[in-house]
Scaffold this active site. Sequence first.
Site, PDB file in Angstrom:
ATOM      1  N   ASN A   1       0.874  -1.183   0.000  1.00  0.00           N
ATOM      2  CA  ASN A   1       0.000   0.000   0.000  1.00  0.00           C
ATOM      3  C   ASN A   1       0.906   1.227   0.000  1.00  0.00           C
ATOM      4  OD1 ASN A   1      -1.758   2.074   0.501  1.00  0.00           O
ATOM      5  ND2 ASN A   1      -2.342   1.393   2.567  1.00  0.00           N
ATOM      6  N   TRP A   2       0.989   1.870  -1.167  1.00  0.00           N
ATOM      7  CA  TRP A   2       1.923   2.999  -1.302  1.00  0.00           C
ATOM      8  C   TRP A   2       1.383   4.265  -0.621  1.00  0.00           C
ATOM      9  CZ3 TRP A   2       3.657   2.710  -7.200  1.00  0.00           C
ATOM     10  CH2 TRP A   2       4.399   1.535  -7.384  1.00  0.00           C
ATOM     11  N   LYS A   3       0.130   4.231  -0.204  1.00  0.00           N
ATOM     12  CA  LYS A   3      -0.526   5.410   0.392  1.00  0.00           C
ATOM     13  C   LYS A   3      -0.335   6.624  -0.534  1.00  0.00           C
ATOM     14  CE  LYS A   3      -0.201   3.267   4.887  1.00  0.00           C
ATOM     15  NZ  LYS A   3      -0.082   3.387   6.323  1.00  0.00           N
TER      16      LYS A   3
ATOM     17  N   HIS B   1      -9.578   1.039   5.348  1.00  0.00           N
ATOM     18  CA  HIS B   1      -8.263   1.266   5.972  1.00  0.00           C
ATOM     19  C   HIS B   1      -8.443   2.223   7.157  1.00  0.00           C
ATOM     20  CE1 HIS B   1      -4.158   2.549   6.607  1.00  0.00           C
ATOM     21  NE2 HIS B   1      -3.783   1.463   5.956  1.00  0.00           N
TER      22      HIS B   1
ATOM     23  N   GLU C   1      -6.797   4.657   8.140  1.00  0.00           N
ATOM     24  CA  GLU C   1      -6.622   6.080   7.821  1.00  0.00           C
ATOM     25  C   GLU C   1      -7.895   6.646   7.186  1.00  0.00           C
ATOM     26  OE1 GLU C   1      -2.949   5.617   5.632  1.00  0.00           O
ATOM     27  OE2 GLU C   1      -1.974   5.030   7.506  1.00  0.00           O
TER      28      GLU C   1
ATOM     29  N   GLU D   1      -5.026  -4.822  10.922  1.00  0.00           N
ATOM     30  CA  GLU D   1      -4.038  -3.746  11.031  1.00  0.00           C
ATOM     31  C   GLU D   1      -4.281  -2.973  12.331  1.00  0.00           C
ATOM     32  OE1 GLU D   1      -2.206  -2.582   7.012  1.00  0.00           O
ATOM     33  OE2 GLU D   1      -3.938  -1.323   7.323  1.00  0.00           O
TER      34      GLU D   1
ATOM     35  N   GLY E   1       2.649   2.649  10.769  1.00  0.00           N
ATOM     36  CA  GLY E   1       3.553   3.777  10.558  1.00  0.00           C
ATOM     37  C   GLY E   1       4.286   4.210  11.805  1.00  0.00           C
TER      38      GLY E   1
ATOM     39  N   SER F   1       3.670  -1.804  10.384  1.00  0.00           N
ATOM     40  CA  SER F   1       5.130  -1.818  10.560  1.00  0.00           C
ATOM     41  C   SER F   1       5.762  -3.180  10.271  1.00  0.00           C
ATOM     42  CB  SER F   1       5.512  -1.330  11.966  1.00  0.00           C
ATOM     43  OG  SER F   1       5.113   0.017  12.137  1.00  0.00           O
TER      44      SER F   1
ATOM     45  N   GLY G   1       2.911  -0.978   4.303  1.00  0.00           N
ATOM     46  CA  GLY G   1       2.910   0.445   3.979  1.00  0.00           C
ATOM     47  C   GLY G   1       4.314   0.907   3.644  1.00  0.00           C
ATOM     48  N   GLY G   2       4.958   1.577   4.602  1.00  0.00           N
ATOM     49  CA  GLY G   2       6.257   2.213   4.369  1.00  0.00           C
ATOM     50  C   GLY G   2       7.283   1.318   3.692  1.00  0.00           C
TER      51      GLY G   2
HETATM   52  P1  13P Z   1       3.107   0.617   7.695  1.00  0.00           P
HETATM   53  O1  13P Z   1       3.640  -0.687   7.128  1.00  0.00           O
HETATM   54  O2  13P Z   1       3.811   1.831   7.169  1.00  0.00           O
HETATM   55  O3  13P Z   1       3.031   0.571   9.183  1.00  0.00           O
HETATM   56  O4  13P Z   1       1.608   0.751   7.170  1.00  0.00           O
HETATM   57  C1  13P Z   1       0.735  -0.308   7.305  1.00  0.00           C
HETATM   58  C2  13P Z   1      -0.484  -0.003   6.551  1.00  0.00           C
HETATM   59  O5  13P Z   1      -1.243   0.886   6.907  1.00  0.00           O
HETATM   60  C3  13P Z   1      -0.734  -0.774   5.323  1.00  0.00           C
HETATM   61  O6  13P Z   1      -2.018  -0.554   4.846  1.00  0.00           O
END
Ligand code: 13P
Length: 260
Positions: free
Chosen positions: A14-16, A100, A102, A172, A178, A217, A238-239
């Site tokens: 997930n590149w956000k 998600h 967020e 999650e 993050g 993470s 994510g990251g």
């Molecule tokens: P991180 O891997 O950056 O913690 O993000 C997880 C996430 O929200 C994937 O959708």
Amino acid sequence: MQTSSNRKKMVIGNWKMNGSSTANASLLRSVLPVISRFENVEIALCPPYPYLSAVADLLDDSEVALGAQNLSAELAGAHTGEVSAHMLHDNGCRFVLVGHSERRALYAEDDALVAKKFSTALQAGLIPVLCVGETFAQRQAGETQAIVTSQLSAVLNAVGVDDLVKGVIAYEPVWAIGTGETATPEQAQAVHRHIRQWLATQNHAARADCRILYGGSVKADNAEQLFLQPDIDGGLIGGASLDAMSFVAICSAAQDKTAA
Ligand code: 13P
């Protein structure tokens, strides 16, 4: 009955709201030659909307699938700024993230909207990836299982168990996203087992078939231990999905942890 070994591992990046045409092409040039050789793990990438089509072209010959990060709950029409499930499908998406944390926290998406998006995604032929998870305060209060169950139940009540398990579930924990603070493999496994047991109370077959990913993470150095857990079927990243070496290492861990 199926065991974890029957469920193919899965890793979704997930590149956000990150990337650019140049950065995306460079990342894919680095990762695709390696990850497209991994046959034991299903891999998907979720870039921001404007890059879907270009990333679809770059993924063209590979087995790596395309996903989107969000969709409109509505099918079409006067919804300025929204993107429909059919448009995502039309642009080559196979998956779409739904609910998600967020989106829930920053864009006020409630359970009813998440359930509607899940249903709309299925109608358009997309596979929804339903994200659930508790906040730190909810974990401290001992509410983790109740929160996750209620988020899942909202979708179950809207679409029924047969449709729910057409999707993928991603656990999650909000406090791990993050933050660099990962759930321990034991903490994550406990919630994944709870989800699978809850699924079994709805429909026994669903329990064994449905893939449940962990997100929060996940990094190159903790992926292996997470993916070793019997009810963790891969990761939503994510990251670390923006860093070529990390993402390759995570996909490689999933490839290796698919039980023989
Ligand atoms: P991180 O891997 O950056 O913690 O993000 C997880 C996430 O929200 C994937 O959708």
